[in-house]
Design an enzyme around this catalytic site. Structure first.
Site, mmCIF file in Angstrom:
data_model
loop_
_atom_site.group_PDB
_atom_site.id
_atom_site.type_symbol
_atom_site.label_atom_id
_atom_site.label_comp_id
_atom_site.label_asym_id
_atom_site.label_seq_id
_atom_site.Cartn_x
_atom_site.Cartn_y
_atom_site.Cartn_z
ATOM 1 N N CYS A 42 18.570 58.099 52.532
ATOM 2 C CA CYS A 42 19.394 58.226 53.739
ATOM 3 C C CYS A 42 19.493 59.685 54.182
ATOM 4 O O CYS A 42 19.678 60.580 53.354
ATOM 5 C CB CYS A 42 20.785 57.672 53.451
ATOM 6 S SG CYS A 42 21.877 57.748 54.869
ATOM 7 N N CYS B 16 27.396 60.499 47.636
ATOM 8 C CA CYS B 16 26.504 59.341 47.687
ATOM 9 C C CYS B 16 25.148 59.560 47.023
ATOM 10 O O CYS B 16 24.372 60.436 47.417
ATOM 11 C CB CYS B 16 26.296 58.910 49.137
ATOM 12 S SG CYS B 16 25.366 57.350 49.240
ATOM 13 N N CYS C 281 28.733 41.039 51.380
ATOM 14 C CA CYS C 281 28.607 42.314 52.101
ATOM 15 C C CYS C 281 27.236 42.907 51.843
ATOM 16 O O CYS C 281 26.809 43.023 50.689
ATOM 17 C CB CYS C 281 29.636 43.321 51.612
ATOM 18 S SG CYS C 281 31.290 42.665 51.548
ATOM 19 N N CYS D 213 29.574 40.490 55.937
ATOM 20 C CA CYS D 213 29.933 41.873 56.282
ATOM 21 C C CYS D 213 28.664 42.727 56.205
ATOM 22 O O CYS D 213 27.825 42.518 55.325
ATOM 23 C CB CYS D 213 30.983 42.393 55.308
ATOM 24 S SG CYS D 213 31.455 44.105 55.632
HETATM 25 N N1 SAM Z 1 25.260 54.110 55.197
HETATM 26 C C1 SAM Z 1 26.376 53.365 55.576
HETATM 27 C C2 SAM Z 1 27.597 54.211 55.819
HETATM 28 O O1 SAM Z 1 27.737 55.282 55.263
HETATM 29 O O2 SAM Z 1 28.477 53.750 56.562
HETATM 30 C C3 SAM Z 1 26.708 52.243 54.629
HETATM 31 C C4 SAM Z 1 26.669 52.406 53.133
HETATM 32 S S1 SAM Z 1 27.811 53.549 52.390
HETATM 33 C C5 SAM Z 1 27.170 53.560 50.745
HETATM 34 C C6 SAM Z 1 29.364 52.717 52.344
HETATM 35 C C7 SAM Z 1 30.541 53.423 51.714
HETATM 36 O O3 SAM Z 1 30.458 53.388 50.301
HETATM 37 C C8 SAM Z 1 30.734 54.897 52.009
HETATM 38 O O4 SAM Z 1 31.316 55.134 53.252
HETATM 39 C C9 SAM Z 1 31.677 55.317 50.889
HETATM 40 O O5 SAM Z 1 33.029 55.197 51.289
HETATM 41 C C10 SAM Z 1 31.352 54.333 49.771
HETATM 42 N N2 SAM Z 1 30.693 55.043 48.648
HETATM 43 C C11 SAM Z 1 29.419 55.460 48.600
HETATM 44 N N3 SAM Z 1 29.152 56.111 47.441
HETATM 45 C C12 SAM Z 1 30.320 56.098 46.740
HETATM 46 C C13 SAM Z 1 30.689 56.623 45.468
HETATM 47 N N4 SAM Z 1 29.834 57.309 44.706
HETATM 48 N N5 SAM Z 1 31.954 56.421 45.041
HETATM 49 C C14 SAM Z 1 32.836 55.739 45.815
HETATM 50 N N6 SAM Z 1 32.540 55.225 47.032
HETATM 51 C C15 SAM Z 1 31.300 55.410 47.493
HETATM 52 FE FE1 SF4 Z 2 23.867 57.448 53.817
HETATM 53 FE FE2 SF4 Z 2 25.252 57.200 51.584
HETATM 54 FE FE3 SF4 Z 2 26.282 58.559 53.599
HETATM 55 FE FE4 SF4 Z 2 26.004 55.871 53.812
HETATM 56 S S1 SF4 Z 2 27.334 56.975 52.396
HETATM 57 S S2 SF4 Z 2 25.486 57.420 55.336
HETATM 58 S S3 SF4 Z 2 24.145 55.592 52.598
HETATM 59 S S4 SF4 Z 2 24.430 59.115 52.450
#
Ligand code: SAM
Ligand code: SF4
Ligand code: DTB
Length: 331
Positions: free
Chosen positions: A66, A73, A110, A142
């Site tokens: 991404c 992330c 989801c 979702c």
């Molecule tokens: N890329 C899309 C976005 O950011 O909206 C969808 C996927 S993203 C992984 C969805 C959510 O997962 C993020 O907004 C974050 O709140 C949560 N998330 C991701 N990595 C995480 C982590 N290491 N610990 C806790 N929550 C996490």
């Molecule tokens: Fe990309 Fe992860 Fe951020 Fe979602 S949370 S926009 S997957 S980097």
């Protein structure tokens, strides 16, 4: 009739407010724990007297690579976690996973895409087929896939999408320390597009990313002054993944999660408050406190997107011990 059924323990009408001030939210979040729990439980018991818990299963359809730089992330290409870009899952395997989730008792399925924004074309058409298929299986659907256009939101609504997840993640003040490639305002605009298309909103955040208590209050204040409130509010605690800039942060005190959940329940009485990532670090007792104080949903299944979650067997045991109501027979 037991004493708990008496009116004394129920609020006649839980008022819904959209004008919470930061001072009010901070005061709640920092209340003596016993008082916070009591207040939250009064609200929770009134709106959810049988303690029904929604089970939401997660699947990553598009993993890694991404272009956003979200510091937490493992899927960001700016981070060096051991998650590399992988081919997207096809429609049929995703629907197979949805059927398995349904058989295990899930209510909602989801699906996640590691995208900055939804792209039109083959992959978006596949997303629409997945949404239709998940709804046909009898589950709520979702999607979380980053930003979207009005037209994409309308097409997702037409396909039957129940909810779109797009988190604010943290307070407006702490935000720039976590993400620089997308603004807070862009997130709010995405939420507005989802709302205008008639899809319910799933929006929450993460604690344990070096924010202050005031930042947590500020995040909750932004969520609780959205009108209407998000229908689901996921409260995540950071899963500190190797290779991300936050890898060395220590995990939050489980009672901090209890406080976040309890405060969210008081602020947004009718929203689903989902106890989300980080449950493995919580322990059974803290999770039960969360379920008592206001959580009425969990992620259910052995994995989240790229990290692990408590096993289905462990969760069945937890929910049975807590005595909450789920949509399968607990025995
Ligand atoms: N890329 C899309 C976005 O950011 O909206 C969808 C996927 S993203 C992984 C969805 C959510 O997962 C993020 O907004 C974050 O709140 C949560 N998330 C991701 N990595 C995480 C982590 N290491 N610990 C806790 N929550 C996490
Ligand atoms: Fe990309 Fe992860 Fe951020 Fe979602 S949370 S926009 S997957 S980097
Ligand atoms: C949300 O608030 N938490 C979920 C879901 N919405 C998409 C994701 C948690 C991801 C945890 C890290 C991982 O497994 O990659």
């Amino acid at each position: 009739m037991t004493i708990l059924d008496s009116k004394l323990f129920q609020l006649d009408e839980v008022p819904i407010r959209y004008d919470w001030t930061l001072d009010e939210v901070s005061e709640l979040l920092e209340k003596p724990l016993m008082n916070l729990l009591w207040e939250a439980q009064l609200v929770h018991r009134s709106v959810n007297p049988s303690y029904k818990v929604q089970l939401a299963s997660l699947l990553s359809v598009r993993t890694g690579g991404c272009e956003e730089d979200c510091a937490y992330c493992p899927q960001s290409m700016h981070n060096s976690s051991d998650v590399s870009g992988q081919p997207n899952l096809d429609v049929q395997p995703v629907l197979e996973r949805a059927k398995i989730a349904k058989e295990a008792g899930a209510d909602r399925f989801c699906m996640g895409w590691a995208w900055r924004e939804i792209r039109n074309g083959k992959e978006f058409e596949a997303m629409l087929s997945m949404v239709r298929g998940v709804r046909e299986i009898g589950l709520e659907a979702c999607v979380t896939a980053g930003m979207l256009t009005n037209e994409q939101a309308i097409r997702l609504a037409d396909a039957g999408l129940t909810a779109y997840n797009h988190n604010l993640d943290t307070s407006p003040e702490h935000y720039e320390k976590i993400i620089t490639t997308r603004t807070y305002q862009e997130r709010l605009e995405t939420l507005q597009r989802v709302r205008s298309a008639g899809i319910t909103i799933c929006c929450g955040g993460i604690i344990g990313m070096g924010e202050s208590i005031l930042d947590r209050a500020s995040l909750l204040q932004v969520l609780a002054t959205l009108n209407p409130h998000p229908e689901s509010v996921p409260i995540n605690s950071l899963v500190a993944v190797e290779g991300t800039p936050l890898e060395n942060l220590s995990s939050v005190d489980p009672l901090e999660m209890v406080r976040m959940v309890a405060t969210a329940r008081i602020l947004m009485p009718k929203s689903r408050v989902r106890l989300s990532a980080g449950r493995e670090q919580l322990g059974r007792e803290a999770q039960i406190l969360c379920l008592q104080a206001g959580a009425d949903s969990i992620f259910y299944g052995d994995t989240l997107l790229t990290t692990s979650n408590p096993t289905i067997a462990a969760d069945r045991d937890l929910l049975l011990k807590a005595g909450v109501q789920v949509n399968w027979e607990l025995n």
